[in-house]
Design an enzyme around this catalytic site. Structure first.
Site, PDB file in Angstrom:
ATOM      1  N   ASP A  62      37.807  33.070  31.063  1.00 42.98           N
ATOM      2  CA  ASP A  62      36.783  32.898  30.047  1.00 42.98           C
ATOM      3  C   ASP A  62      36.775  31.427  29.634  1.00 42.98           C
ATOM      4  O   ASP A  62      37.505  30.610  30.208  1.00 42.98           O
ATOM      5  CB  ASP A  62      37.023  33.819  28.839  1.00 42.98           C
ATOM      6  CG  ASP A  62      38.424  33.666  28.252  1.00 42.98           C
ATOM      7  OD1 ASP A  62      39.097  32.653  28.547  1.00 42.98           O
ATOM      8  OD2 ASP A  62      38.862  34.544  27.490  1.00 42.98           O
TER       9      ASP A  62
ATOM     10  N   SER B 225      40.683  39.784  37.482  1.00 44.16           N
ATOM     11  CA  SER B 225      40.557  40.620  36.293  1.00 44.16           C
ATOM     12  C   SER B 225      41.847  41.357  35.974  1.00 44.16           C
ATOM     13  O   SER B 225      42.000  41.887  34.882  1.00 44.16           O
ATOM     14  CB  SER B 225      39.423  41.638  36.464  1.00 44.16           C
ATOM     15  OG  SER B 225      38.174  40.992  36.525  1.00 44.16           O
TER      16      SER B 225
ATOM     17  N   SER C  92      42.935  46.132  33.333  1.00 42.56           N
ATOM     18  CA  SER C  92      42.246  44.910  33.748  1.00 42.56           C
ATOM     19  C   SER C  92      41.975  44.038  32.527  1.00 42.56           C
ATOM     20  O   SER C  92      42.271  44.409  31.379  1.00 42.56           O
ATOM     21  CB  SER C  92      40.941  45.266  34.464  1.00 42.56           C
ATOM     22  OG  SER C  92      40.069  45.976  33.608  1.00 42.56           O
ATOM     23  N   TYR C  93      41.367  42.889  32.766  1.00 39.29           N
ATOM     24  CA  TYR C  93      41.149  41.902  31.700  1.00 39.29           C
ATOM     25  C   TYR C  93      40.350  42.526  30.557  1.00 39.29           C
ATOM     26  O   TYR C  93      39.271  43.090  30.774  1.00 39.29           O
ATOM     27  CB  TYR C  93      40.402  40.704  32.269  1.00 39.29           C
ATOM     28  CG  TYR C  93      40.331  39.520  31.334  1.00 39.29           C
ATOM     29  CD1 TYR C  93      41.483  38.930  30.847  1.00 39.29           C
ATOM     30  CD2 TYR C  93      39.101  39.003  30.937  1.00 39.29           C
ATOM     31  CE1 TYR C  93      41.426  37.851  29.997  1.00 39.29           C
ATOM     32  CE2 TYR C  93      39.030  37.914  30.089  1.00 39.29           C
ATOM     33  CZ  TYR C  93      40.197  37.348  29.622  1.00 39.29           C
ATOM     34  OH  TYR C  93      40.124  36.274  28.778  1.00 39.29           O
ATOM     35  N   PRO C  94      40.861  42.449  29.314  1.00 35.85           N
ATOM     36  CA  PRO C  94      40.238  43.191  28.200  1.00 35.85           C
ATOM     37  C   PRO C  94      39.093  42.478  27.499  1.00 35.85           C
ATOM     38  O   PRO C  94      38.597  42.989  26.501  1.00 35.85           O
ATOM     39  CB  PRO C  94      41.418  43.396  27.243  1.00 35.85           C
ATOM     40  CG  PRO C  94      42.272  42.187  27.443  1.00 35.85           C
ATOM     41  CD  PRO C  94      42.143  41.834  28.913  1.00 35.85           C
TER      42      PRO C  94
END
Length: 809
Positions: free
Chosen positions: A241, A277, A454-456
């Site tokens: 991100d 992810s 996975s990526y939250p």
């Protein structure tokens, strides 16, 4: 392509046959055999699988022709981008080119080494361990950390060690020794350069004061430099991100002088970025490495720069005004934030609707009916006066029975959920488990860093094509089993076909349980189990059938042309709600009361007063939804904004209902903002800011152009704020407590003091302060922080006193 545990034994044997390798051995032997072969023959550099941003980058380049700039102009340009400004014109141009347009065609064989040394940097120690476990052959790695048992996510506050893990394998076809380490989030923090005072003109000057980056902790910068010494290649495994992209460049700042410089002289040739992810995606990600995105880093810099300037300037001014006009009150730092302010506005506006609500009273006729021993109530429409309702009731007194004249059925179907995104996770955890957004994200990040989900942080709700659903179901069964359910595990996911629901916004896949089966060392606590359970239920429910129900609209004829209606809701098929029971529709009694033509008996008739209810206070879940709708903050920052208005006591949380109620301080701040700068309460303002920042990240707008435009808009608002806020200060007198009797007037309390007022005057001081026990206690505690220093922005509240003197005080 590197293969992993997701491949079946039959598929692995078939692949070995294609490559001319032996097909015998255990599953792990087959995986190692294939990976070794693929790495040894694949010497071509990997290419990026993401969209090419060249077109967007050119928009920036066309605006500014760096080649035509003077050395002075180039240094100004580099300083704007927070890049080094040393060197001749050629060096400056190469630096800009390197960061904005890094090359991805460097051949690592030009390093002329039999074995290269590769540095992996993750964002958290737990993720570093998961990466090493996933990528190391046979999951074997050596832990070279100092005091490794004490290293955790909070080590940056308490320790002086970082995780160091080592293993050997291949990288882009070359034999390599890998070193895996991590940061603890951001390494640097932004603050204003130099000293600055607290008077009106000095506060406003902060809009233009230079902002610099300073290390959060000295040890991390030093340790990263030591670990990276002698490394030939760097792969950054930071969160995918804007914040993660910014940390990439913070890491590069720490290691740029320690890693080996390639023959081209440009370290960006040997710096790569992994997009993933979850840790289980690492084998795929390492074959699709890209370059760090400097434009995304600039968008993050602009965001932090603006939030710092706007937040500090407005906060310092309003706090100074309150302290100068309410001098007998103990006033802490009163913070302003571009996101927290509209967040507060949602809470206050709902509160005003609740307390100002005027109830509407209606009168209804209620008739009790019975048929074959079953009872049901039917209610008339509401009447404005009791007299009208009594007139109807009196006309029915002699009625012994009624007739069901029609029964109309309408069927409904509620589709299974799409993939779970961050906003939905925050809302569900608040409603079901009573977790705050901050608590939920902390737990989710822990589950992510240990490889279980996975990526939250994602907005996508559409599942990827390579879902591997059956493997995820197996992991869920082994990890928690959802033991309180009678689960038909074999039939939950009948095929690998992806459900065509949800949207893909291009960031990350939805939040999913991974294929990782945890060991005792990663045992989940109660909160982690609840969040993992919710994520797993949501995933499994998305493969179940729809929730089906129907509504019966029954019309009763009571004579004298009077008809009463009754709606009856009945569930036909639970479908996916068997796993998500809170999604079930409510049922009503009376589904088998009677058929069309039946003649129920009238048991009793009475009048009921129906008083409309005010709207409830806004809940956490509703506030999260409103912030997402109006684009106030991001899915990653929304928990922090809600946490800020709670921490700063602008609202309080009712734990049972999860409702947010404004305090007196929150109400007075809202009123002052509404009168002085109503535009700052408008949720669309922050949405516009976020959209402009994303245009920097996408290469559509110039960094400095956007930053200057937004800053100028807030400067205009600040001018109105300065002209009008002081007259609202007396309204805050009930928001704070009185000062202690021995309170010493501080410099920041006198920023607007009149010239004739005495300076450094102690309030209520006894003749002999040495004999005053309160003053003695004050002297004993001078080494401790003041009660106002808990806020990170407080260091800007007391700028008139040099840093060293403040520490002594």
């Amino acid at each position: 392509m590197i293969v992993g545990q997701s491949w079946t034994v039959d598929k692995l044997k078939a692949k070995c046959g294609e490559l001319g390798l032996k097909k015998t051995g255990k599953k792990q032997d087959l995986i190692d055999r294939i990976n070794t072969h693929v790495m040894s023959v694949n010497t071509e550099p990997c290419t990026s699988s993401i969209d090419d941003l060249t077109a967007g980058l050119q928009n920036v380049r066309l605006k500014k022709s760096w080649e035509n700039m003077t050395v002075s102009e180039l240094k100004t340009e580099l300083d704007t981008f927070r890049l080094p400004t040393n060197g001749c014109k050629e060096d400056l141009l190469k630096r800009l080119q390197s960061y904005f347009y890094p090359k991805d065609d460097f051949d690592l064989r030009k390093l002329n080494k039999d074995r290269i040394k590769v540095l992996f940097v993750a964002e958290k120690p737990s993720m570093a361990k998961e990466l090493a476990r996933t990528l190391a052959p046979r999951s074997y790695y050596r832990d070279k950390s100092e005091n490794s048992r004490k290293i955790n996510e909070t080590s940056k506050k308490t320790g002086d060690s970082i995780v160091i893990l080592e293993f050997s394998s291949y990288f882009k076809g070359l034999p390599a020794d890998f070193v895996v380490t991590s940061t603890f989030g951001h390494i640097f923090n932004e603050e204003f350069q130099g000293q600055h005072g607290g008077r009106k003109e000095e506060i406003q000057e902060l809009f233009e004061r230079k902002v610099i980056s300073v290390p959060n902790t000295g040890f991390l910068e030093k340790k990263l430099g030591e670990v990276s010494r002698g490394c030939d290649v760097v792969v950054l495994w930071l969160d995918c991100d804007l914040e993660g992209e910014a940390i990439c460049y913070e890491v590069l700042e720490c290691i740029k002088d320690s890693i080996n410089t390639p023959p081209t002289g440009d370290i960006m040739d040997v710096v790569f970025r992994a997009k993933f992810s979850a840790a289980e995606d690492a084998p795929k990600a390492i074959n699709n490495l890209i370059k760090p995105n400097f434009l995304q880093n600039l968008a993050n810099i602009a965001k932090h720069d603006l939030d710092l300037r706007i937040g500090v300037v407005f906060s310092r001014f309003q706090t100074a005004v309150l302290r100068s006009q309410l001098r007998n009150l103990d006033i802490p730092h009163v913070s302003f934030g571009p996101c927290q302010t509209p967040c507060l506005a949602f809470c206050v506006e709902r509160y005003h609707k609740t307390i100002n609500y005027k109830a509407v009273v209606k009168y209804q006729v209620v008739v009790d009916l019975s048929l074959n021993g079953k009872k049901i109530k039917v209610t008339s429409r509401g009447f404005e006066t009791r007299g009208e309702a009594e007139k109807i009731a009196n006309s029915l007194q002699n009625q012994k029975n009624c007739k069901i004249v029609s029964v109309k059925r309408t069927d409904f179907s509620k589709d299974p959920p799409a993939g779970l995104n961050t906003i939905h996770l925050l809302q569900e955890c608040s409603k079901i488990h009573g977790f705050s957004p901050d608590e939920t994200m902390n737990v989710a990040e822990r589950l992510y860093s240990t490889g279980l989900i996975s990526y939250p942080r994602t907005e996508t709700t559409r599942y990827p094509e390579d879902l591997r659903a059956s493997e995820r179901v197996l992991a869920i069964k082994e990890n928690i089993g959802l033991a309180d359910e009678s689960m038909d595990w074999e039939n939950y996911v009948t095929s690998e076909k992806v459900v065509e629901r949800g949207i893909d916004v291009g960031d990350h896949q939805p939040i999913l349980p991974t294929t990782v089966i945890h060991k005792r060392s990663t045992y989940m606590n109660e909160r982690q189990t609840k969040v993992y359970d919710l994520i797993s239920r949501h995933f499994l429910a998305s493969f179940l059938g729809p929730h089906k129900y129907h509504i019966l609209d029954v019309v009763f004829d009571l004579g004298n042309e009077l008809t009463f209606n009754r709606k009856i809701q009945i569930i036909d098929d639970e479908g996916f709600t068997s796993l998500l029971p809170w999604e079930k529709v409510e049922t009503t009694d009376g589904g088998d009361f009677g058929k069309e033509g039946s003649l129920p008996n009238v048991v009793s008739i009475k009048i009921k007063e129906d008083r409309s209810q005010p709207p409830s206070l806004i809940t956490e879940s509703e506030l999260i939804g409103l912030m997402e709708k109006h684009r106030i903050g991001t899915d990653g920052s929304i928990p922090g904004h809600i946490g800020n208005i709670l921490k700063r006591k602008y609202v309080t949380l009712e734990k049972e209902s999860r409702c947010l109620k404004p305090t007196e301080l929150g109400l007075q701040l809202y009123n002052a903002y509404h009168q002085c700068v109503p535009e700052l309460l408008n949720p669309t303002l922050r949405a516009t800011v976020e959209a402009l920042l994303m245009e920097i990240a996408n290469g559509k707008r110039d960094f400095e152009e956007v930053r200057r435009y937004i800053l100028d808009q807030f400067k205009l608002q600040y001018k109105n704020f300065v002209e009008n806020f002081e007259k609202f200060a007396p309204d805050f007198k009930d928001c704070f407590e009185l000062k202690d009797a021995c309170y010493v007037t501080r410099k920041e309390d006198r920023v607007f003091a009149k010239p004739h007022q005495p300076r450094n005057r102690m309030m209520y001081q006894s003749r002999d302060s040495n004999q005053n026990p309160l003053m003695l206690e004050e002297k004993k505690s001078t080494s401790k922080k003041r009660t106002h220093d808990h806020d990170p922005d407080f260091r800007y509240m007391n700028p008139a006193v040099p840093a060293k003197r403040r520490e002594k005080r």
